[in-house]
Each structure stands twice: as structure tokens, then as C-alpha cells.
Design a protein around this motif. Structure first.
Motif, PDB file in Angstrom:
ATOM      1  N   SER A 145      75.306 171.947  16.164  1.00  0.00           N
ATOM      2  CA  SER A 145      76.485 173.385  15.422  1.00  0.00           C
ATOM      3  C   SER A 145      76.319 172.750  14.562  1.00  0.00           C
ATOM      4  CB  SER A 145      77.628 171.750  15.645  1.00  0.00           C
ATOM      5  OG  SER A 145      77.549 171.980  17.446  1.00  0.00           O
TER       6      SER A 145
ATOM      7  N   GLU B 198      91.150 180.423  17.925  1.00  0.00           N
ATOM      8  CA  GLU B 198      91.128 180.397  19.098  1.00  0.00           C
ATOM      9  C   GLU B 198      91.365 181.625  19.821  1.00  0.00           C
ATOM     10  OE1 GLU B 198      92.680 175.569  19.494  1.00  0.00           O
ATOM     11  OE2 GLU B 198      94.224 177.680  18.708  1.00  0.00           O
TER      12      GLU B 198
ATOM     13  N   GLN C 242      88.266 183.574  20.004  1.00  0.00           N
ATOM     14  CA  GLN C 242      87.282 183.361  20.809  1.00  0.00           C
ATOM     15  C   GLN C 242      87.951 184.250  22.150  1.00  0.00           C
ATOM     16  OE1 GLN C 242      84.582 180.944  20.185  1.00  0.00           O
ATOM     17  NE2 GLN C 242      85.345 179.691  21.867  1.00  0.00           N
TER      18      GLN C 242
ATOM     19  N   GLY D  30      81.980 180.408  20.246  1.00  0.00           N
ATOM     20  CA  GLY D  30      81.271 179.334  20.041  1.00  0.00           C
ATOM     21  C   GLY D  30      82.492 178.547  18.336  1.00  0.00           C
TER      22      GLY D  30
ATOM     23  N   THR E   4      83.853 176.104  18.261  1.00  0.00           N
ATOM     24  CA  THR E   4      84.378 174.701  18.920  1.00  0.00           C
ATOM     25  C   THR E   4      85.623 173.983  18.613  1.00  0.00           C
ATOM     26  OG1 THR E   4      83.036 173.139  17.940  1.00  0.00           O
ATOM     27  CG2 THR E   4      82.076 174.166  19.502  1.00  0.00           C
ATOM     28  N   LYS E   5      86.308 173.990  16.916  1.00  0.00           N
ATOM     29  CA  LYS E   5      86.656 172.666  16.741  1.00  0.00           C
ATOM     30  C   LYS E   5      87.457 173.308  15.378  1.00  0.00           C
ATOM     31  CE  LYS E   5      84.694 168.747  16.676  1.00  0.00           C
ATOM     32  NZ  LYS E   5      84.196 167.331  17.511  1.00  0.00           N
TER      33      LYS E   5
ATOM     34  N   ASP F 191      79.330 176.483  17.537  1.00  0.00           N
ATOM     35  CA  ASP F 191      77.855 175.526  18.626  1.00  0.00           C
ATOM     36  C   ASP F 191      76.678 175.656  18.943  1.00  0.00           C
ATOM     37  OD1 ASP F 191      77.973 178.309  19.727  1.00  0.00           O
ATOM     38  OD2 ASP F 191      78.950 177.487  21.703  1.00  0.00           O
TER      39      ASP F 191
END
Length: 138
Positions: free
Chosen positions: A31, A61, A64, A71, A73-74, A93
Motif C-alpha cells: 500500500s 469514495e 472510486q 484502489g 482504501t482510506k 492498495d
């Protein structure tokens, strides 16, 4: 040299035993995080920066979900309440998805203005730091 999952696979194909491969790739990139670090004046500025970070998270978000990026993630945020050091990270990711994000129109047109909404709360704008990190949670 970058050690990604792809380069690790290529190294394995050389047919070397594991003990000989180890030295070729010591920090694997799974990552990747894009970080920003700055200092804020105090609690109220940190709270305002938090609201701007939530807007970044929502935009990522939505992008995506719309397949504009892959990819993500947060988003991670840390604050030192002694020094009022404020740090944020956007985590992807893989190195390939991170590179695609960095070169994307989405980053240029959407994320840069949103990042400016965060960094406007910096106590010393000339000291804002941005960079990339291998991100891992062992």
C-alpha cells in the motif's frame, strides 16, 4: 529500486532460493500513502481542517464508486495536541493505483482544490510538507 509485488514476482522467476531473494527486496510496497503535514494554531483550526478532510474522504469514495480512481482504501488523520502538528494520509492498495491517482484528472481538478481547503488552516504555509510513503499495518 522500488520493490513492488510485480518486481518481487520477477525476482522469484529468477529461480533463486528464498534466502538469496531476501536481500533484493527489503521494503515491499503493498500500500502507498500520500501524506500532508502541517501545524495548526490550535483546537478550532484542527476542527476546521477535520471538516475539510472529511470532504476529501467523501470525494475519494465517490470517485472510486464512479470508477474515476481505483484502489483507494482510506483516509487517516493524526494530530499532536502538544505541538498542534496535523497530518493526513490518503492510502491506496497498490503502487500502480497510487501512480494512476497521482496522474489523474480527478486529482488535478478535484483533489488539489480540496487539499487547499485543508492547508489554508496551516499556521505556517511555507512549511507544509507533502510526500509519499510505503504504508503498512503489520
Amino acid at each position: 529500486e522500488i520493490c513492488s509485488a510485480r518486481s518481487d514476482t520477477m525476482i522469484r522467476r529468477l529461480g533463486l532460493p528464498a534466502f538469496q531473494r531476501r536481500g533484493l527486496c527489503t521494503v515491499e510496497i503493498n500500500s502507498v500513502a500520500r501524506i500532508v503535514r502541517m501545524h495548526v494554531a490550535g483546537e478550532s483550526q484542527a476542527a476546521k481542517a477535520d471538516k475539510a478532510v472529511l470532504a476529501i474522504k467523501r470525494a475519494l469514495e465517490e470517485a472510486q464508486a464512479a470508477k474515476e480512481i481505483q484502489g483507494f482504501t482510506k483516509v487517516v488523520r493524526t494530530v499532536c495536541k502538544t505541538e498542534w502538528a496535523y497530518e493526513g494520509a490518503i492510502v491506496f492498495d497498490s503502487l500502480d493505483n497510487f501512480k494512476a491517482y497521482m496522474e489523474s484528472d480527478f486529482r488535478e481538478k478535484t483533489m488539489k482544490p480540496l487539499l487547499a481547503d485543508v492547508t489554508k488552516y496551516s499556521l505556517e504555509p511555507e512549511t507544509i510538507y507533502t510526500g509519499n510513503r510505503v504504508y503498512d499495518e503489520p
